[in-house]
Design a protein around this motif. Structure first.
Motif, mmCIF file in Angstrom:
data_model
loop_
_atom_site.group_PDB
_atom_site.id
_atom_site.type_symbol
_atom_site.label_atom_id
_atom_site.label_comp_id
_atom_site.label_asym_id
_atom_site.label_seq_id
_atom_site.Cartn_x
_atom_site.Cartn_y
_atom_site.Cartn_z
ATOM 1 N N ASP A 1 -5.914 -0.876 6.945
ATOM 2 C CA ASP A 1 -4.300 -1.102 5.907
ATOM 3 C C ASP A 1 -4.450 -2.779 5.507
ATOM 4 N N ARG B 1 0.768 -1.135 -0.013
ATOM 5 C CA ARG B 1 -0.348 -0.504 -0.360
ATOM 6 C C ARG B 1 0.670 1.133 0.362
ATOM 7 N N THR C 1 -13.164 -9.289 0.322
ATOM 8 C CA THR C 1 -12.417 -9.232 1.107
ATOM 9 C C THR C 1 -11.961 -9.916 2.488
ATOM 10 N N HIS D 1 -6.732 -3.167 2.834
ATOM 11 C CA HIS D 1 -6.016 -2.980 1.725
ATOM 12 C C HIS D 1 -4.839 -4.186 0.960
ATOM 13 N N GLN E 1 -13.075 -0.450 4.302
ATOM 14 C CA GLN E 1 -12.534 -0.821 3.189
ATOM 15 C C GLN E 1 -13.636 0.634 2.131
ATOM 16 N N TRP F 1 -4.340 -6.280 -2.142
ATOM 17 C CA TRP F 1 -3.584 -6.198 -2.942
ATOM 18 C C TRP F 1 -3.206 -7.603 -2.946
ATOM 19 N N ASP G 1 0.171 5.541 -0.359
ATOM 20 C CA ASP G 1 -0.673 6.082 -0.348
ATOM 21 C C ASP G 1 0.756 8.099 0.356
#
Length: 425
Positions: A217, A140, A272, A220, A264, A224, A142
């Motif tokens: 997180d 991740r 997820t 995420h 999310q 991914w 950002d």
């Protein structure tokens, strides 16, 4: 010298007593945990230290007075307690409450997990032949935020380019400390040898992070994984999750909050869900007391550093951070692991979570309670760690076989055979 021998005797006796019955007093909780943790999981090392210290002190005049003789007696009692701890760990049996039978984590004799030497170096990375580790992969990014993970995978070729099962590892550390390099290493190495691809994932920590940023997180990472799993030989449609302590709490949250939009933001449409969860010694309920004199949510740690809200005025926020809030019929299979001597998160926390999860979930819920196990036992590559790691591998491998066969989740056959067998230990 007699008084030095007395001091050794008192110390060794106290270590043995603390390991068997850790203090519940708040002021002694942390030192009691650390001394008990080290005593139990490094018992062979401690025993050698005790024998050498008592022998040398006695040899150089420690028995010249009454204090020395008393110290020797206390020291021998402490050493005997350490021997009892070693014997208990070498005969590790996981009691499955309400099943009426123990789960033998070593039914065929010597475990495949190679920890035969009695004296294993503590906190080692346990490098394994046949395991490839790819470190610090960014999952991740950002702005200035860059979250990383390590990948543990087999070095051999995949038969017919078959995709391997994936395992997500979440480290603990009270949501404020910890790193992917420190926890879950024994399990990830062993699972890679058995053909799995493991992902040891970092996430933002408090006090910089405020709940639920930790969980976001990890969501995420799930997004991914769906996109990049094939690059590492893993099946994007099959992922199990595990972790200990705060990582156990997050493991349960990841497993039970699949596709909850609140956790999310910006990628609500990503699937997820996970196919199995193995939380170690986690916290599952911040709102109700029970194992603690006060609710976990009312502790300074959570109020000031993690959730950052007064508990009494914000019980709903703490309920939303509790895995028990998200119990559901379609929850994935769970294998909950806790030690009976855990002095940081009492074993009653796991028992009540499992009871409520079993009442709600249609998937099997296995609860493993280790006699004599402390909090964070698996940080050390001990006999207990070896047998629990192998038990988890058999459980997860069974779930993956069911997934490939297209059958519904059930207690894997490897585990069933142990349950149906004669009592062990």
């Amino acid at each position: 010298m007699p008084y030095l021998l007395l001091a050794f005797g008192i110390l060794f006796a106290l270590l043995a007593a603390n390991a068997q019955a850790p203090p519940r007093n708040a002021a002694l909780l942390v030192p009691g945990f650390f001394s008990g943790w080290l005593t139990i999981e490094l018992a062979p090392h401690l025993l050698v230290t005790e024998i050498v210290a008592l022998a040398l002190t006695a040899l150089y005049g420690g028995l010249d007075g009454w204090a020395g003789w008393l110290g020797l007696v206390l020291g021998v009692m402490g050493a005997a307690g350490t021997v009892a701890i070693i014997l208990a760990s070498r005969r590790t049996v996981v009691t499955l409450r309400e099943s009426g039978a123990p789960l033998d984590l070593d039914p065929d004799g010597a475990p495949r997990f190679p920890l035969a030497p009695l004296f294993v170096p503590p906190l080692c990375l346990i490098p394994r032949k046949g395991v490839k580790v790819q470190r610090n992969i960014v999952y991740r990014e950002d702005g200035r935020l860059r979250l990383k993970l390590d990948v543990y995978s087999p070095t051999g070729e995949r038969p017919d380019d078959e995709l391997r099962p994936g395992l997500m590892q979440i480290h603990g550390g009270a949501w404020v400390i910890g790193d992917k390099r420190e926890q879950g290493l024994s399990l990830l190495n062993h699972m890679a040898v058995q053909g799995w691809v493991g992902f040891n994932v970092n996430y933002r920590l408090s006090p910089r992070a405020t709940w639920p940023e930790h969980l976001i997180d990890l969501k995420h990472f799930l997004a991914w994984y769906r996109e990049h799993a094939r690059e590492y030989g893993a099946d994007p449609d099959f992922l199990c999750v595990t972790g200990g302590s705060a990582g156990g709490h997050l493991t349960a949250m990841v497993a039970l909050t699949a596709n909850v939009p609140e956790f999310q933001p910006g990628f609500e449409d990503v699937d997820t869900s996970v196919q199995g969860a193995v939380p170690f010694y986690g916290v599952y309920n911040f709102v109700d007391a029970g194992p603690w004199p006060v609710p976990m949510g009312s502790t300074r740690l959570l109020e000031k550093m993690v959730v950052k809200l007064p508990f009494e005025e914000n019980r709903e926020a703490y309920a939303k951070a509790s895995p028990v809030t998200y119990l559901r019929k379609d929850a994935p299979p769970f294998f909950v692991i806790h030690g009976s001597h855990d002095s940081l998160i009492p074993v009653l926390e796991a028992r009540r979570f499992v009871e409520r999860l079993r009442d709600m979930s249609e998937a099997p819920v296995i609860y493993a309670e280790m006699k004599g196990g402390q909090h964070a036992f698996d940080v050390f590559p001990s006999y207990r760690t070896a047998r629990v790691v192998e038990g988890v591998e058999r459980y997860l491998t069974g779930l993956h076989r069911q997934y490939r066969q297209g059958t519904g989740p059930a207690v894997p056959g490897e585990v069933k055979e142990s349950l149906d067998g004669p009592p062990v230990g």
